[in-house]
Design a protein around this motif. Structure first.
Motif, PDB file in Angstrom:
ATOM      1  N   VAL A   1      25.974 -24.211   1.004  1.00  0.00           N
ATOM      2  CA  VAL A   1      26.273 -24.086   2.623  1.00  0.00           C
ATOM      3  C   VAL A   1      27.433 -25.336   3.008  1.00  0.00           C
ATOM      4  N   SER A   2      26.058 -26.841   2.429  1.00  0.00           N
ATOM      5  CA  SER A   2      26.872 -28.318   2.611  1.00  0.00           C
ATOM      6  C   SER A   2      28.398 -27.960   2.427  1.00  0.00           C
ATOM      7  N   TYR A   3      28.917 -27.826   1.009  1.00  0.00           N
ATOM      8  CA  TYR A   3      30.177 -28.099   0.379  1.00  0.00           C
ATOM      9  C   TYR A   3      30.965 -27.201   1.514  1.00  0.00           C
TER      10      TYR A   3
ATOM     11  N   PHE B   1      35.432 -26.814   6.353  1.00  0.00           N
ATOM     12  CA  PHE B   1      35.281 -26.898   7.806  1.00  0.00           C
ATOM     13  C   PHE B   1      35.368 -28.328   8.868  1.00  0.00           C
ATOM     14  N   THR B   2      33.896 -29.277   8.477  1.00  0.00           N
ATOM     15  CA  THR B   2      33.481 -30.225   9.919  1.00  0.00           C
ATOM     16  C   THR B   2      32.770 -30.955   8.350  1.00  0.00           C
ATOM     17  N   LEU B   3      33.627 -31.603   8.000  1.00  0.00           N
ATOM     18  CA  LEU B   3      33.812 -32.873   6.327  1.00  0.00           C
ATOM     19  C   LEU B   3      32.402 -34.011   7.116  1.00  0.00           C
ATOM     20  N   LEU B   4      31.480 -34.402   8.432  1.00  0.00           N
ATOM     21  CA  LEU B   4      31.000 -35.401   8.727  1.00  0.00           C
ATOM     22  C   LEU B   4      30.428 -34.337   8.935  1.00  0.00           C
TER      23      LEU B   4
ATOM     24  N   ILE C   1      23.950 -32.866   9.957  1.00  0.00           N
ATOM     25  CA  ILE C   1      23.139 -32.233  10.236  1.00  0.00           C
ATOM     26  C   ILE C   1      22.095 -31.953   9.193  1.00  0.00           C
ATOM     27  N   ILE C   2      22.204 -30.716   7.959  1.00  0.00           N
ATOM     28  CA  ILE C   2      21.589 -30.331   6.877  1.00  0.00           C
ATOM     29  C   ILE C   2      20.912 -31.707   5.903  1.00  0.00           C
ATOM     30  N   TRP C   3      21.311 -32.562   5.783  1.00  0.00           N
ATOM     31  CA  TRP C   3      21.138 -33.781   5.157  1.00  0.00           C
ATOM     32  C   TRP C   3      19.367 -34.178   6.062  1.00  0.00           C
TER      33      TRP C   3
END
Length: 111
Positions: A16-18, A23-26, A31-33
């Motif tokens: 999901v993070s990748y 869409f939102t590189l940064l 947020i997930i991390w």
């Protein structure tokens, strides 16, 4: 439902993070991390790689586009963007296969 890999991390969160990085590189990976960094050390490590990738390639893109003043940015900008997309796709494939992937040229900003 979490999906643990042989490496012992939750591959669904990293996947999901990748995908969010497309869409939102940064913002998405950070947020997930930030939300999951204390849950599982193996998952936090894999998510840290994605977050550092987002930070690094955002910096590279800003530098590349800033160099458009001297015309080299017209070459560097698209190269950085294509590399970003390629490394995200490689990260998605490796995550689906259960591997931890650290993209090339990623700075270790978050330790």
């Amino acid at each position: 439902m979490t999906q643990k890999t042989q490496a012992g991390y939750d591959s669904s969160l990293v996947l999901v993070s990748y995908i969010l990085a497309l869409f939102t590189l940064l913002i998405g990976p950070l947020i997930i991390w930030a939300l999951k960094k204390d849950d599982d050390p193996a998952t936090a490590e894999a998510l840290r790689h994605v977050a550092n990738f987002g930070i690094s390639y955002t910096i590279y893109a800003l530098i590349a586009w800033a160099t458009t003043v001297v015309l080299i940015g017209f070459v560097l900008g698209p190269v950085v963007q294509v590399a970003t997309i390629v490394f995200i796709i490689i990260g998605i494939v490796k995550t689906v296969n259960g591997e931890v992937y650290k993209p090339p040229f990623t700075l270790d900003i978050i330790k």
